[in-house]
Write a protein that holds these residues in place. Sequence first.
Motif, mmCIF file in Angstrom:
data_model
loop_
_atom_site.group_PDB
_atom_site.id
_atom_site.type_symbol
_atom_site.label_atom_id
_atom_site.label_comp_id
_atom_site.label_asym_id
_atom_site.label_seq_id
_atom_site.Cartn_x
_atom_site.Cartn_y
_atom_site.Cartn_z
ATOM 1 N N GLY A 187 8.950 10.270 -4.477
ATOM 2 C CA GLY A 187 9.066 11.504 -3.706
ATOM 3 C C GLY A 187 10.460 12.080 -3.751
ATOM 4 O O GLY A 187 11.444 11.347 -3.767
ATOM 5 N N PRO A 188 10.577 13.412 -3.769
ATOM 6 C CA PRO A 188 11.904 14.032 -3.804
ATOM 7 C C PRO A 188 12.660 13.847 -2.483
ATOM 8 O O PRO A 188 12.064 13.792 -1.410
ATOM 9 N N THR A 189 13.966 13.761 -2.604
ATOM 10 C CA THR A 189 14.854 13.616 -1.455
ATOM 11 C C THR A 189 15.866 14.752 -1.507
ATOM 12 O O THR A 189 16.454 15.001 -2.562
ATOM 13 N N THR A 190 16.077 15.427 -0.409
ATOM 14 C CA THR A 190 17.005 16.560 -0.405
ATOM 15 C C THR A 190 18.452 16.077 -0.375
ATOM 16 O O THR A 190 18.738 14.940 0.023
ATOM 17 N N VAL A 191 19.329 16.978 -0.755
ATOM 18 C CA VAL A 191 20.762 16.680 -0.696
ATOM 19 C C VAL A 191 21.151 16.354 0.744
ATOM 20 O O VAL A 191 21.906 15.414 0.993
ATOM 21 N N GLY A 192 20.617 17.121 1.680
ATOM 22 C CA GLY A 192 20.915 16.884 3.086
ATOM 23 C C GLY A 192 20.509 15.498 3.549
ATOM 24 O O GLY A 192 21.251 14.836 4.273
ATOM 25 N N GLY B 65 20.796 13.727 -17.410
ATOM 26 C CA GLY B 65 19.424 13.265 -17.526
ATOM 27 C C GLY B 65 19.065 12.092 -16.626
ATOM 28 O O GLY B 65 18.069 11.415 -16.864
ATOM 29 N N LEU B 66 19.843 11.875 -15.581
ATOM 30 C CA LEU B 66 19.570 10.760 -14.666
ATOM 31 C C LEU B 66 18.689 11.159 -13.491
ATOM 32 O O LEU B 66 17.953 10.332 -12.965
ATOM 33 N N VAL B 67 18.802 12.408 -13.058
ATOM 34 C CA VAL B 67 17.973 12.900 -11.960
ATOM 35 C C VAL B 67 17.325 14.219 -12.373
ATOM 36 O O VAL B 67 17.789 14.895 -13.290
ATOM 37 N N ARG B 68 16.252 14.540 -11.662
ATOM 38 C CA ARG B 68 15.587 15.832 -11.831
ATOM 39 C C ARG B 68 15.569 16.520 -10.478
ATOM 40 O O ARG B 68 15.393 15.872 -9.447
ATOM 41 N N PRO C 123 9.713 24.127 -0.962
ATOM 42 C CA PRO C 123 9.782 23.506 0.358
ATOM 43 C C PRO C 123 9.671 21.976 0.306
ATOM 44 O O PRO C 123 10.168 21.293 1.187
ATOM 45 N N GLU C 124 9.030 21.452 -0.703
ATOM 46 C CA GLU C 124 8.922 19.997 -0.865
ATOM 47 C C GLU C 124 9.907 19.515 -1.926
ATOM 48 O O GLU C 124 9.706 18.468 -2.533
ATOM 49 N N GLY C 125 10.972 20.284 -2.134
ATOM 50 C CA GLY C 125 11.918 20.001 -3.202
ATOM 51 C C GLY C 125 12.943 18.949 -2.854
ATOM 52 O O GLY C 125 12.975 18.404 -1.757
ATOM 53 N N GLY C 126 13.780 18.690 -3.812
ATOM 54 C CA GLY C 126 14.836 17.699 -3.676
ATOM 55 C C GLY C 126 15.108 17.074 -5.029
ATOM 56 O O GLY C 126 14.809 17.663 -6.073
ATOM 57 N N TYR C 127 15.656 15.892 -5.021
ATOM 58 C CA TYR C 127 15.987 15.186 -6.250
ATOM 59 C C TYR C 127 15.186 13.904 -6.370
ATOM 60 O O TYR C 127 14.883 13.246 -5.371
ATOM 61 N N VAL C 128 14.865 13.550 -7.601
ATOM 62 C CA VAL C 128 14.217 12.283 -7.932
ATOM 63 C C VAL C 128 14.914 11.732 -9.164
ATOM 64 O O VAL C 128 15.543 12.474 -9.926
ATOM 65 N N LEU C 129 14.808 10.440 -9.371
ATOM 66 C CA LEU C 129 15.347 9.848 -10.593
ATOM 67 C C LEU C 129 14.516 10.339 -11.774
ATOM 68 O O LEU C 129 13.293 10.463 -11.679
ATOM 69 N N ALA C 130 15.166 10.596 -12.888
ATOM 70 C CA ALA C 130 14.475 11.089 -14.085
ATOM 71 C C ALA C 130 13.809 9.961 -14.868
ATOM 72 O O ALA C 130 12.931 10.224 -15.689
ATOM 73 N N ARG C 131 14.235 8.744 -14.621
ATOM 74 C CA ARG C 131 13.653 7.553 -15.266
ATOM 75 C C ARG C 131 13.446 6.506 -14.194
ATOM 76 O O ARG C 131 14.033 6.591 -13.115
#
Length: 149
Positions: free
Chosen positions: A23-28, A52-55, A60-68
Amino acid sequence: MRLSARVDYALRAAAELAAAGAGPTTVGELAKEQDMPPKYLENILLQMRRAGLVRGQRGPEGGYVLARPAAEISLADVIRAVDGPLANVRGERPEHVGYRGPAESLQQVWIALRATERAILEEVTLDQVATGALPERVRSLAADPAAWD
């Protein structure tokens, strides 16, 4: 060994993303969990995205996830993404720095230091950090009281 705040924040954020799973996690959320400045962290995550480490996911359900998978990303990968080569001397790779006279063998010391640093940082993955399942060699080295001096 000296790690910059940028590297420290990148590794801590990456460990949080590894623990978060798919699941994505926000910067906040990352900044709050690890007590980091959000704006500074955003810049770090952009560098990690370029590497290429994160995407990033928008919306509204956005954020970051690991790319691998976290088990495929080493600490060295993260450090290189935000800080460049693991070991350098005055901004140069050790093999490009020359010394003369009695200081000549310092180049070999810097190269050996880089090799040792790589041996640990390339072995340890984000998954191992996030789960606390560090390799035995790392646990053994850290358990030596002399390592804490």
